[in-house]
Design an enzyme around this catalytic site. Structure first.
Site, mmCIF file in Angstrom:
data_model
loop_
_atom_site.group_PDB
_atom_site.id
_atom_site.type_symbol
_atom_site.label_atom_id
_atom_site.label_comp_id
_atom_site.label_asym_id
_atom_site.label_seq_id
_atom_site.Cartn_x
_atom_site.Cartn_y
_atom_site.Cartn_z
ATOM 1 N N TRP A 61 21.659 -31.856 -22.392
ATOM 2 C CA TRP A 61 22.340 -30.651 -21.775
ATOM 3 C C TRP A 61 22.521 -30.518 -20.501
ATOM 4 O O TRP A 61 23.691 -30.144 -19.571
ATOM 5 C CB TRP A 61 22.134 -29.431 -22.307
ATOM 6 N N ASP A 85 19.994 -22.815 -17.136
ATOM 7 C CA ASP A 85 20.461 -22.753 -18.479
ATOM 8 C C ASP A 85 19.473 -22.254 -19.277
ATOM 9 O O ASP A 85 18.224 -22.852 -19.668
ATOM 10 C CB ASP A 85 21.054 -24.087 -18.809
ATOM 11 N N LYS A 136 21.612 -18.489 -30.238
ATOM 12 C CA LYS A 136 20.349 -19.006 -30.597
ATOM 13 C C LYS A 136 19.451 -17.768 -30.707
ATOM 14 O O LYS A 136 18.814 -17.407 -31.962
ATOM 15 C CB LYS A 136 19.749 -20.181 -29.697
HETATM 16 N N1 PMP Z 1 22.802 -25.612 -23.196
HETATM 17 C C1 PMP Z 1 21.723 -25.601 -24.092
HETATM 18 C C2 PMP Z 1 20.206 -25.821 -23.624
HETATM 19 C C3 PMP Z 1 22.078 -25.973 -25.422
HETATM 20 O O1 PMP Z 1 21.116 -25.861 -26.069
HETATM 21 C C4 PMP Z 1 23.654 -25.915 -25.671
HETATM 22 C C5 PMP Z 1 23.898 -26.140 -27.225
HETATM 23 N N2 PMP Z 1 22.860 -26.399 -28.063
HETATM 24 C C6 PMP Z 1 24.381 -25.793 -24.826
HETATM 25 C C7 PMP Z 1 23.935 -25.861 -23.328
HETATM 26 C C8 PMP Z 1 25.717 -25.826 -25.141
HETATM 27 O O2 PMP Z 1 26.019 -24.731 -25.528
HETATM 28 P P1 PMP Z 1 27.649 -24.144 -26.208
HETATM 29 O O3 PMP Z 1 27.652 -25.224 -27.695
HETATM 30 O O4 PMP Z 1 27.398 -22.732 -26.370
HETATM 31 O O5 PMP Z 1 28.614 -24.651 -25.521
#
Ligand code: PMP
Length: 362
Positions: free
Chosen positions: A104, A174, A198
């Site tokens: 990520w 994030d 989450k």
């Molecule tokens: N950042 C983290 C730490 C994640 O775990 C995730 C998705 N699991 C994301 C960003 C991406 O998120 P989204 O699917 O809501 O765009």
């Protein structure tokens, strides 16, 4: 536990508190006597305005967010934040420093590269992201417009147990997979963002907590929706927000406050995670590849050392009502995501199953 419910160890979307689902189901077709569901309600109605304002107020109390921060409810997930952050925050030197601790953060970094001089100041990629770099102020470029970290790495099961000191440089985090799971000093951050699916509510809602001084500097070319200021100025009602998701998030906030807030959640989360890590340590079948001090409270990864056995584990656990224990498709093995809504009972059931599975597969 309700008989029809499973223990869902998914990384997200994931399990929501049963109390919230039950309450929402009662209000589903007639929200507080309004004769309609929140899904059908005008986002400009008095009822929805109250839902939105309460959600904001309660999130503020849960995280002790100061008056110099604004909270907005957005769409587009953590992924859209990867672009919104550089679009809004690259304003002076156009330099942004990224700490790369997993897929990520790599994705976040790639977006920033499109808009400015993004630099990876530290990375644990060479060790398959099994640890978190230790950082000092000198590791960041003094004139960087911001520093970005992924507070908890959902896929690799690591987290920053210490928040890096970036001095005057705004720190962006994030917190998609860690928000509200542990106490956090919001004043250390310029901006915190998190997808809801989450620890907060259903997917479709993204929360950003932004310090006032970094709002309002997006260039004229920034698409209107992607400028934080438009959402701040319009109290998250610039366009139609994800109303139902905000309502559920608000119900989760109320429940967390009732249960003693984030401090109480952190204590339980510590207990749940240690139970699981202790079981892994004590076993001769399972190992956790993550550096001990960097282990996540939310996503516990472990392997047996045999791909076939990992697969067997995941499918037998599923048959016992413990679902989604497979690791992310990019790394395999097992991952137990134990967000706030996963009860201790679920973790105990998993630890029990792990023990039985180990004995049966010696
Ligand atoms: N950042 C983290 C730490 C994640 O775990 C995730 C998705 N699991 C994301 C960003 C991406 O998120 P989204 O699917 O809501 O765009």
């Amino acid at each position: 536990m309700n008989d029809v419910r499973v223990f869902n160890f998914a990384a997200g979307p994931s399990q929501l508190p049963l109390e919230v689902l039950e309450e929402a189901s009662k209000e589903l077709i007639n929200y507080k006597g309004s004769g309609q569901s929140v899904m059908e309600m005008s986002h400009r109605s008095k009822e929805f305005e109250e839902i939105l304002n309460d959600a904001e107020k309660n999130l503020r109390s849960l995280l002790f967010i100061g008056d110099n921060y604004r909270i907005v409810f957005l769409q587009g997930g953590g992924t859209l934040q990867f672009s919104m952050v550089p679009l809004n925050l690259l304003r002076k030197s156009k330099k942004a420093d990224y700490v790369v601790t997993g897929s990520w953060s790599k994705k976040a970094f790639s977006e920033a590269e499109k808009y400015g001089d993004a630099l990876v100041v530290a990375s644990s990629e060479k060790d398959n992201f099994t640890w978190i770099p230790k950082l000092k102020r000198e590791d960041f470029r003094a004139d960087a417009d911001y520093v970005h970290i992924t507070h908890n790495n959902t896929i690799y099961g690591t987290r920053f147990s210490e928040i890096p000191d970036t001095g005057d440089i705004p720190l962006v985090a994030d917190m998609s997979s860690s928000i509200l799971s542990q106490e956090i000093d919001v004043s250390k951050f310029g901006l915190i963002y998190a997808g809801a699916q989450k620890n907060i509510g259903p997917s479709g809602v993204t929360i950003a907590i932004i310090r006032e001084d970094i709002i309002g500097h997006a260039p004229d070319t920034c698409p209107t929706y992607l400028d934080y200021k438009i959402h701040v100025d319009n109290n998250s009602l610039y366009n139609t927000p994800p109303c139902f998701g905000i309502y559920i998030a608000g119900e989760v906030f109320k429940l967390l406050l009732k249960r003693g807030g984030v401090k109480a959640m952190e204590e339980i989360n510590q207990e749940k995670a240690s139970l699981l890590y202790r079981a892994i340590e004590a076993s001769s079948l399972y190992t956790c590849p993550v550096n001990e001090e960097d282990r996540s409270l939310m996503n516990v990864v472990f392997v047996t050392g045999s791909e076939a056995l990992d697969k067997k584990f995941v499918s037998e656990a599923k048959a016992q009502g413990m679902i989604n224990l497979g690791g992310h498709r990019s790394i395999g093995g097992m991952r137990a995501s134990i967000y706030n809504a996963m009860p201790m009972e679920g973790v105990k059931a998993l630890v029990d199953f792990m023990d039985k599975f180990e004995k049966a597969n010696k």
